[in-house]
Design an enzyme around this catalytic site. Structure first.
Site, PDB file in Angstrom:
ATOM      1  N   CYS A  96       0.838  -1.196   0.000  1.00  0.00           N
ATOM      2  CA  CYS A  96       0.000   0.000   0.000  1.00  0.00           C
ATOM      3  C   CYS A  96       0.875   1.249   0.000  1.00  0.00           C
ATOM      4  CB  CYS A  96      -0.901   0.064   1.240  1.00  0.00           C
ATOM      5  SG  CYS A  96      -2.169  -1.204   1.341  1.00  0.00           S
ATOM      6  N   ASP A  97       0.342   2.315  -0.558  1.00  0.00           N
ATOM      7  CA  ASP A  97       1.019   3.593  -0.451  1.00  0.00           C
ATOM      8  C   ASP A  97      -0.019   4.706  -0.558  1.00  0.00           C
ATOM      9  OD1 ASP A  97       3.951   4.702  -0.421  1.00  0.00           O
ATOM     10  OD2 ASP A  97       2.780   6.047  -1.686  1.00  0.00           O
ATOM     11  N   SER A  98       0.188   5.778   0.210  1.00  0.00           N
ATOM     12  CA  SER A  98      -0.759   6.890   0.219  1.00  0.00           C
ATOM     13  C   SER A  98      -0.054   8.200  -0.082  1.00  0.00           C
ATOM     14  CB  SER A  98      -1.447   6.996   1.590  1.00  0.00           C
ATOM     15  OG  SER A  98      -2.170   5.830   1.905  1.00  0.00           O
TER      16      SER A  98
END
Length: 204
Positions: free
Chosen positions: A72-74
Site C-alpha cells: 500500500c502507499d498513500s
C-alpha cells in the site's frame, strides 16, 4: 490458510487489518520512493503499492510460499501537487497554512499478490478530505507534536490530526492508509475470503 504479509511499516495499516480479523506478518519492502517518475497522485500511489508488494513477494523466503502480500502507499493530491511525507517541520507548517479551510484528495494504492501462484490484482482509491480552518497557533503546536512529519500529506485522521478534518467524502479507512472494502474485493479476486482468517473468533 495463507500467511498474510503486509509490505509496510505503517502501524495504522496493521491496526486496520487486525480490526478486520487479520493478523499480518510485517515485512518492510525497502522500495526507494524517490525513483518514481509517473505523474498524478493516483498513479504514484498505485505504482508504489505495486513496487512494494512485488519487492516483498519476490524475496527468496516468500516467493512460491503460501502467502498473500499486500503493498500500500498513500499520497495527498492538493492544488495539483502530490504530497508525500513533509521534508521537515517548516515544510509541514507551510503545507498546513496552504491546506487549512480547503480540501485535497488522499489516494491510497493497494496491490495484492499471491506469492504461490504469482497472481496479482490492484486498485487505487481516492477520498476527498476537507480540512478545518486552523489558526497559526494550532498549526505550530500540531507540527511540534511530530505527528505530521511521518505521514503522507502531513496529517492523520486517526490521531491528533483527526480534530482538524471537518469531513471526508469516501472511505475513512482509505485516509488512514488502507481501504478494507477494497481489500476484500482484491482478496475475492484471488480466491481468498476475509472470513478465512476469523477461525479464532468463531464461538463454539
Amino acid at each position: 490458510m495463507k500467511t498474510f504479509i503486509l509490505a509496510s511499516a505503517s502501524p495504522a495499516r496493521r491496526r486496520l487489518l487486525q480490526a478486520a480479523g487479520i493478523e499480518p506478518r510485517v515485512i518492510v519492502s525497502g522500495v526507494d520512493e524517490s525513483v518514481i517518475e509517473v505523474a498524478g497522485g493516483a498513479a504514484i500511489a498505485g505504482t508504489l503499492a505495486e513496487l512494494k508488494a512485488q519487492a516483498v513477494a519476490g524475496l527468496p523466503y516468500v516467493a512460491g510460499s503460501s502467502a498473500l502480500v499486500l503493498g500500500c502507499d498513500s499520497v495527498l493530491e492538493f492544488d495539483g501537487d502530490v504530497l508525500g511525507k513533509p521534508a521537515d517541520a517548516a515544510d509541514a507548517v507551510a503545507r498546513w497554512k496552504a491546506m487549512r479551510g480547503r480540501s485535497g484528495v488522499l489516494h491510497t494504492g493497494h496491490c495484492l499478490i499471491d506469492a504461490e501462484t504469482g497472481s496479482n490484482t490492484s486498485k487505487t482509491v481516492g477520498t476527498v478530505v476537507h480540512f478545518a480552518d486552523l489558526t497559526d497557533e494550532e498549526i505550530e503546536v500540531y507540527v511540534a507534536t511530530g505527528e505530521p512529519l511521518h505521514v503522507a500529506g502531513a496529517f492523520t485522521i486517526d490521531g491528533l490530526g483527526g480534530v482538524f478534518v471537518d469531513r471526508i467524502e469516501g472511505d475513512h479507512g482509505n485516509v488512514v492508509g488502507l481501504s478494507l472494502p477494497t481489500l476484500r474485493v482484491l482478496m475475492t479476486i484471488l480466491g481468498v475470503g476475509v472470513i478465512d482468517y476469523w477461525a479464532g473468533r468463531i464461538e463454539a
